[in-house]
Design an enzyme around this catalytic site. Structure first.
Site, PDB file in Angstrom:
ATOM      1  N   GLU A  82      -7.833  -5.343  -0.206  1.00  0.00           N
ATOM      2  CA  GLU A  82      -8.395  -6.102  -1.332  1.00  0.00           C
ATOM      3  C   GLU A  82      -8.330  -7.612  -1.121  1.00  0.00           C
ATOM      4  O   GLU A  82      -9.080  -8.360  -1.733  1.00  0.00           O
ATOM      5  CB  GLU A  82      -7.672  -5.732  -2.639  1.00  0.00           C
ATOM      6  CG  GLU A  82      -7.672  -4.259  -2.969  1.00  0.00           C
ATOM      7  CD  GLU A  82      -9.043  -3.699  -3.280  1.00  0.00           C
ATOM      8  OE1 GLU A  82     -10.045  -4.245  -2.781  1.00  0.00           O
ATOM      9  OE2 GLU A  82      -9.107  -2.701  -4.008  1.00  0.00           O
ATOM     10  N   HIS A 103       0.845  -1.198   0.000  1.00  0.00           N
ATOM     11  CA  HIS A 103       0.000   0.000   0.000  1.00  0.00           C
ATOM     12  C   HIS A 103       0.872   1.237   0.000  1.00  0.00           C
ATOM     13  O   HIS A 103       1.938   1.243   0.627  1.00  0.00           O
ATOM     14  CB  HIS A 103      -0.920   0.030   1.236  1.00  0.00           C
ATOM     15  CG  HIS A 103      -2.079   0.946   1.051  1.00  0.00           C
ATOM     16  ND1 HIS A 103      -2.006   2.276   1.360  1.00  0.00           N
ATOM     17  CD2 HIS A 103      -3.324   0.720   0.558  1.00  0.00           C
ATOM     18  CE1 HIS A 103      -3.167   2.838   1.068  1.00  0.00           C
ATOM     19  NE2 HIS A 103      -3.985   1.923   0.578  1.00  0.00           N
TER      20      HIS A 103
HETATM   21  N1  CMC Z   1       3.842  -7.436  -4.927  1.00  0.00           N
HETATM   22  C1  CMC Z   1       5.143  -7.417  -5.289  1.00  0.00           C
HETATM   23  N2  CMC Z   1       5.907  -6.322  -5.194  1.00  0.00           N
HETATM   24  C2  CMC Z   1       5.337  -5.203  -4.717  1.00  0.00           C
HETATM   25  C3  CMC Z   1       4.003  -5.163  -4.308  1.00  0.00           C
HETATM   26  C4  CMC Z   1       3.258  -6.335  -4.438  1.00  0.00           C
HETATM   27  N3  CMC Z   1       1.960  -6.363  -4.076  1.00  0.00           N
HETATM   28  N4  CMC Z   1       3.716  -3.911  -3.882  1.00  0.00           N
HETATM   29  C5  CMC Z   1       4.826  -3.200  -4.006  1.00  0.00           C
HETATM   30  N5  CMC Z   1       5.806  -3.968  -4.530  1.00  0.00           N
HETATM   31  C6  CMC Z   1       7.168  -3.568  -4.805  1.00  0.00           C
HETATM   32  C7  CMC Z   1       7.204  -2.497  -5.882  1.00  0.00           C
HETATM   33  O1  CMC Z   1       7.260  -3.096  -7.166  1.00  0.00           O
HETATM   34  C8  CMC Z   1       8.462  -1.774  -5.514  1.00  0.00           C
HETATM   35  O2  CMC Z   1       9.551  -2.509  -5.996  1.00  0.00           O
HETATM   36  P1  CMC Z   1      10.726  -1.806  -6.821  1.00  0.00           P
HETATM   37  O3  CMC Z   1      11.272  -0.789  -5.850  1.00  0.00           O
HETATM   38  O4  CMC Z   1      11.621  -2.930  -7.133  1.00  0.00           O
HETATM   39  O5  CMC Z   1      10.059  -1.170  -8.005  1.00  0.00           O
HETATM   40  C9  CMC Z   1       8.514  -1.872  -3.994  1.00  0.00           C
HETATM   41  O6  CMC Z   1       7.687  -2.973  -3.652  1.00  0.00           O
HETATM   42  C10 CMC Z   1       8.013  -0.688  -3.244  1.00  0.00           C
HETATM   43  O7  CMC Z   1       6.761  -0.333  -3.739  1.00  0.00           O
HETATM   44  P2  CMC Z   1       5.929   0.828  -3.045  1.00  0.00           P
HETATM   45  O8  CMC Z   1       6.559   2.138  -3.336  1.00  0.00           O
HETATM   46  O9  CMC Z   1       5.674   0.477  -1.651  1.00  0.00           O
HETATM   47  O10 CMC Z   1       4.547   0.655  -3.791  1.00  0.00           O
HETATM   48  P3  CMC Z   1       3.641   1.781  -4.404  1.00  0.00           P
HETATM   49  O11 CMC Z   1       3.281   2.749  -3.356  1.00  0.00           O
HETATM   50  O12 CMC Z   1       4.243   2.306  -5.653  1.00  0.00           O
HETATM   51  O13 CMC Z   1       2.381   0.912  -4.824  1.00  0.00           O
HETATM   52  C11 CMC Z   1       0.487  -0.416  -4.670  1.00  0.00           C
HETATM   53  C12 CMC Z   1       1.330   0.658  -3.970  1.00  0.00           C
HETATM   54  C13 CMC Z   1      -0.755  -0.670  -3.863  1.00  0.00           C
HETATM   55  C14 CMC Z   1       0.100   0.083  -6.061  1.00  0.00           C
HETATM   56  C15 CMC Z   1       1.345  -1.698  -4.765  1.00  0.00           C
HETATM   57  O14 CMC Z   1       1.664  -2.167  -3.475  1.00  0.00           O
HETATM   58  C16 CMC Z   1       0.665  -2.797  -5.568  1.00  0.00           C
HETATM   59  O15 CMC Z   1       0.764  -2.778  -6.791  1.00  0.00           O
HETATM   60  N6  CMC Z   1      -0.023  -3.754  -4.892  1.00  0.00           N
HETATM   61  C17 CMC Z   1      -0.721  -4.798  -5.613  1.00  0.00           C
HETATM   62  C18 CMC Z   1      -2.060  -4.283  -6.136  1.00  0.00           C
HETATM   63  C19 CMC Z   1      -3.059  -4.081  -5.026  1.00  0.00           C
HETATM   64  O16 CMC Z   1      -3.230  -4.920  -4.156  1.00  0.00           O
HETATM   65  N7  CMC Z   1      -3.778  -2.932  -5.107  1.00  0.00           N
HETATM   66  C20 CMC Z   1      -4.781  -2.562  -4.130  1.00  0.00           C
HETATM   67  C21 CMC Z   1      -4.293  -1.468  -3.241  1.00  0.00           C
HETATM   68  S1  CMC Z   1      -5.335  -1.237  -1.778  1.00  0.00           S
HETATM   69  C22 CMC Z   1      -6.727  -0.449  -2.426  1.00  0.00           C
HETATM   70  C23 CMC Z   1      -6.531   0.993  -2.499  1.00  0.00           C
HETATM   71  O17 CMC Z   1      -6.588   1.650  -1.442  1.00  0.00           O
HETATM   72  O18 CMC Z   1      -6.322   1.471  -3.605  1.00  0.00           O
END
Ligand code: CMC
Length: 365
Positions: free
Chosen positions: A307, A252
């Site tokens: 989710e 998240h």
């Molecule tokens: N699985 C694998 N790797 C992950 C995941 C995951 N679920 N989430 C984050 N990462 C990785 C991400 O790729 C990044 O790696 P790198 O630095 O190598 O590129 C690292 O962890 C740090 O990511 P972050 O900055 O913490 O993540 P973000 O803020 O950019 O993204 C997110 C947040 C929710 C889009 C992401 O965690 C994700 O894609 N999760 C899976 C989809 C999901 O479950 N979405 C629903 C979110 S909750 C509903 C809402 O409130 O919207």
């Protein structure tokens, strides 16, 4: 007076920017707490009917004297109007795209009735889309039922049990607002242009559709299905990482600890009968996923988000996967409306700047 760009820094994900002041909800990412209009999300999920949560969240924008019984009656009347105004759904579009078409039939007005009509249309169209996904025609609403009860009845053709209604109610209330998430921010941007409430809500829905936001629960179940057996989880997850895939239902932007909504929904799910086997399987996969995520990203706490248990809760309610995101919208529409009104009240258009990195003098060449 405009600020010189030289003094500004770029933040493409806007995580360091506070772009709105709100009385609606607070997301405490360090403490793992969500407060909605003064209530902890767990308290709201267990103790508030959908219409009560709506009255609470809309208190500031539509007046402090909203009467829950009157809202219930008006919402039931508007569900009937919405049903009579449903578009016919084509075959080749996703459910969220079809819900957009239904919402496009709502007028761009900003009074209480127009706002309630958006809520009614979300519920009626989502139930109809649930039947559409199964090749069935829509069913008319029942004016004697509360909103959640009626959504389930319109979708399944039978009266839902009290446990089922409570579970859907807990879900819709849990997701009714959540700070400046992507869809709410989008809603506020559109509202700030004075485009109108329906336009703002349709824009919010469009942002919600993506798998990184509200589109995640369907893929959560796809993931559980693909893993199949708990002892396959580790290998499956490592292969997903190798492909560069994200694990749906984890991570998240704001929460650095477990998303408090995950537990609110897990509790609601646990109260549903005939669920024990699936829940135990999901818990086993969750444990492995958290272990693998911690090993892969030791510096970044990636925890279970809302989710994961949303997907399981909706599955237990026999809601088709195709409409999971539309169901999310049925709850979040409460927050979208309130944020849109709050933004309009500021009288200020949202208009950030961009940093130009293209060529400077092509025309002189
Ligand atoms: N699985 C694998 N790797 C992950 C995941 C995951 N679920 N989430 C984050 N990462 C990785 C991400 O790729 C990044 O790696 P790198 O630095 O190598 O590129 C690292 O962890 C740090 O990511 P972050 O900055 O913490 O993540 P973000 O803020 O950019 O993204 C997110 C947040 C929710 C889009 C992401 O965690 C994700 O894609 N999760 C899976 C989809 C999901 O479950 N979405 C629903 C979110 S909750 C509903 C809402 O409130 O919207």
């Amino acid at each position: 007076m405009s600020t010189s760009k030289a003094t500004l820094s770029i933040d493409t994900g806007l995580e360091t920017i506070i772009a709105a002041q709100t009385r609606l909800s607070d997301v405490d990412g360090q403490g793992g707490r969500l407060t909605i209009c003064g209530y902890d999300v767990g308290v709201l999920a267990q103790g508030f009917a959908f219409e009560e949560a709506l009255a609470l969240v809309w208190e500031d924008c539509f007046g402090p004297n909203l009467r829950v019984e009157a809202l219930k009656i008006e919402l039931a009347r508007l569900r009937k109007v919405a049903f009579e105004n449903l578009p016919s759904f084509g075959q080749n579009l996703q459910s969220t795209e079809l819900l957009r078409q239904a919402l496009a039939r709502c007028e761009d007005k900003s009074d209480l009735n127009s706002a309630l009509y958006l809520v009614a249309m979300c519920g009626v169209a989502t139930a109809a889309l649930g039947r559409h996904a199964r090749g069935l025609p829509p069913l008319a609403p029942n004016p004697h039922l509360a909103h959640c009860d009626d959504i389930l009845a319109m979708m399944t053709g039978r009266r839902a049990s009290q446990e089922e209604v409570k579970a859907l109610n807990a879900y819709l209330v849990t997701v009714c607002d959540h700070g400046l998430n992507a869809s709410t921010f989008t809603t506020r941007v559109v509202a700030s242009t004075q485009a109108g409430l329906a336009s703002a809500v349709i824009a919010g829905l469009s942002a919600l559709k993506g798998p990184l936001h509200g589109g995640a629960p369907g893929p959560v179940l796809d993931m559980l299905d693909a893993i199949g057996e708990a002892d396959q989880a580790e290998a499956w997850i490592e292969a997903a990482f190798e492909r560069g895939d994200r694990l749906m239902g984890f991570g998240h932007r704001i929460y650095k600890v477990r998303d408090p909504r995950a537990d609110a929904l897990k509790q609601a799910l646990a109260r549903l009968p005939k669920n024990a086997g699936r829940l135990a399987f999901a818990e086993a996969i969750e444990t492995t996923a958290l272990k693998r995520l911690a090993a892969r990203y030791p510096k970044r706490a990636l925890e279970t988000n809302v989710e994961y248990y949303t997907a399981l809760l909706m599955e237990a309610l026999d809601i088709p996967r195709e409409i999971f995101t539309c169901m999310f919208a049925c709850g979040r529409v409460i927050g979208w409306v309130a944020h849109a009104q709050e933004q309009v009240a500021t009288g200020r258009i949202v208009r950030p700047q961009s940093l130009y990195v293209g060529p400077l003098s092509k025309d002189a060449a």
